[in-house]
Design an enzyme around this catalytic site. Sequence first.
Site, PDB file in Angstrom:
ATOM      1  N   TRP A   1       0.804  -1.223   0.000  1.00  0.00           N
ATOM      2  CA  TRP A   1       0.000   0.000   0.000  1.00  0.00           C
ATOM      3  C   TRP A   1       0.836   1.271   0.000  1.00  0.00           C
ATOM      4  CZ3 TRP A   1       1.889   2.311   4.198  1.00  0.00           C
ATOM      5  CH2 TRP A   1       2.241   1.535   5.311  1.00  0.00           C
ATOM      6  N   ASN A   2       2.148   1.184   0.196  1.00  0.00           N
ATOM      7  CA  ASN A   2       2.920   2.419   0.354  1.00  0.00           C
ATOM      8  C   ASN A   2       3.193   3.136  -0.966  1.00  0.00           C
ATOM      9  OD1 ASN A   2       4.647   0.263  -0.293  1.00  0.00           O
ATOM     10  ND2 ASN A   2       6.405   1.238   0.652  1.00  0.00           N
TER      11      ASN A   2
ATOM     12  N   GLY B   1       5.881  -6.483  -0.096  1.00  0.00           N
ATOM     13  CA  GLY B   1       5.122  -6.341   1.138  1.00  0.00           C
ATOM     14  C   GLY B   1       5.962  -6.695   2.345  1.00  0.00           C
ATOM     15  N   SER B   2       5.297  -7.044   3.409  1.00  0.00           N
ATOM     16  CA  SER B   2       5.979  -7.335   4.666  1.00  0.00           C
ATOM     17  C   SER B   2       6.625  -8.716   4.631  1.00  0.00           C
ATOM     18  CB  SER B   2       4.989  -7.268   5.825  1.00  0.00           C
ATOM     19  OG  SER B   2       4.065  -8.344   5.752  1.00  0.00           O
TER      20      SER B   2
ATOM     21  N   GLU C   1       9.878  -8.997  -2.533  1.00  0.00           N
ATOM     22  CA  GLU C   1      10.580  -7.809  -2.047  1.00  0.00           C
ATOM     23  C   GLU C   1       9.913  -7.428  -0.739  1.00  0.00           C
ATOM     24  OE1 GLU C   1      11.426  -3.574  -1.483  1.00  0.00           O
ATOM     25  OE2 GLU C   1       9.872  -3.878  -2.970  1.00  0.00           O
ATOM     26  N   LEU C   2      10.634  -7.658   0.384  1.00  0.00           N
ATOM     27  CA  LEU C   2      10.012  -7.618   1.700  1.00  0.00           C
ATOM     28  C   LEU C   2      10.535  -6.455   2.541  1.00  0.00           C
ATOM     29  CD1 LEU C   2      10.121 -11.490   2.273  1.00  0.00           C
ATOM     30  CD2 LEU C   2       8.323 -10.113   1.200  1.00  0.00           C
TER      31      LEU C   2
ATOM     32  N   GLU D   1      10.997  -3.354  12.396  1.00  0.00           N
ATOM     33  CA  GLU D   1      10.774  -2.386  11.313  1.00  0.00           C
ATOM     34  C   GLU D   1       9.694  -1.398  11.748  1.00  0.00           C
ATOM     35  OE1 GLU D   1      10.183  -2.307   6.470  1.00  0.00           O
ATOM     36  OE2 GLU D   1       9.219  -3.908   7.609  1.00  0.00           O
TER      37      GLU D   1
END
Length: 474
Positions: free
Chosen positions: A144-145, A221-222, A243-244, A377
């Site tokens: 969502w960022n 995402g996370s 890609e976390l 994080e």
Amino acid sequence: MYVGGDWVASDSRALIEVENPATEEIIASVPDGTAEDARMALEAAHRAQPAWAALPAIARGRLVAKLAGAVSAQAEDLARIVTLEQGKPLAQARGEIGAVVTFLTYAAESARRIEGDIVAADNPDEEIQIRRHPYGVVVGLTAWNYPAALAARKLGPALVAGNSFVLLAHEITPLSGLALARLAHQVGLPAGVFNVVTGRGPVVGQAMVESPLSGLVTMTGSTRAGREIYRAGAEGLKVIRLELGGKAPFIVMQDADIDAAVAAAVTARFTNCGQICTCNERMYLHRDIADAFLEKFVAAARALTIGDPLGAVDLGPKVSGAERDKVARIVARARAAGAEVLLEGGPLTDGRHARGHWYAPTVLEVSDNASPVLREEVFGPAVAALRVDSFEAAVAHANDTSYGLSAYLFTRNARDLARAPRLLKFGELYLNRSNGEAVQGFHTGWGHSGLGGEDGKYGFDGYLRKQTTYLNWG
């Protein structure tokens, strides 16, 4: 949702409300998709992919370039959508839409870069050919960022490589993906080549990952979500690219340009309200310059403006109340563990900030690398500093993490700059500069920060699989 070239409702008829994080107002509703919706989208993509792959790559590239042009023409409207659903200041949203154009344009230009190899054979009258082929249907799961940029980052190379694409637009920020689909329809992208489904990851995303129709899954995402996707794809032995999260160290040595380091640290921490995976998450400052650096850093952070993201401000709101509260909990645990507060920010709930998910810049100093604020994080506008006595100590602290996405180093020492890439265990290093990747680079994480990567020739190659042919002339 956009499936097979048509706008369709969900199988369930249920809806997800989309909130403006600056006002808490509901600005839209989108379908709350089901596993059946995922199946329909994957089938549409599966039907469309062979004809799409049969087109010359340059023809596919022209259509992706046409989509880039349409995005550029609608840039202001798209930027406002990003701001309204995600909360980043409009100036930063404009930058995100500029990145969409760049990602799509670079992918289109890669159409003539699909190459194979002919290698020497062991046998007489034989040739070994290595070709690249598309995977088929690519599933894109985005965070969502950066809802528009992350979709384009995956969509462009996937399509130019000859794959069809199904995007699950994140349930918090689904409008950007749907707007991209509208433009793709307008420029004449063949039906089924690009599909957008809305819904929740544990339902729609899991169904997409588990389906035998998906050939490649690419997710941003996370780390928690990445593990779930990895598990979901295990039974089908899916090709997974992740890609976390990140926990980027920001190292400043005694010989650094302090003003440049401060400016970069502020940008790398507070852009997009700290909601960037490559953000400055923890600062390691040489003891000789720590006081000077922190004085300037705190002053710069205090001067940042917070308010209506459609206006000329530095920080908008956090994307949700849950995300704001997570930052507050991490800061509270750090303070309980002994952190010193250098800038008291925290949640804003009064006056013009009575509605919305606001969090003011917060700066802490800690004396132990085990502090929660240096381990978890944060993904928000709070950061802590730890003083170190040497470059070696800073590197040891930096590497003491399960994450491995990005790291920063400011120094004029040529020896330390030269050995940093060998010593720092991260996929992306920023040496004497702030964050922000180049499209021709390679954005990749190590450790719990991911698998695979995006951008450049290496990212593009990830959307193609290899085939070896032994051709005998006898």
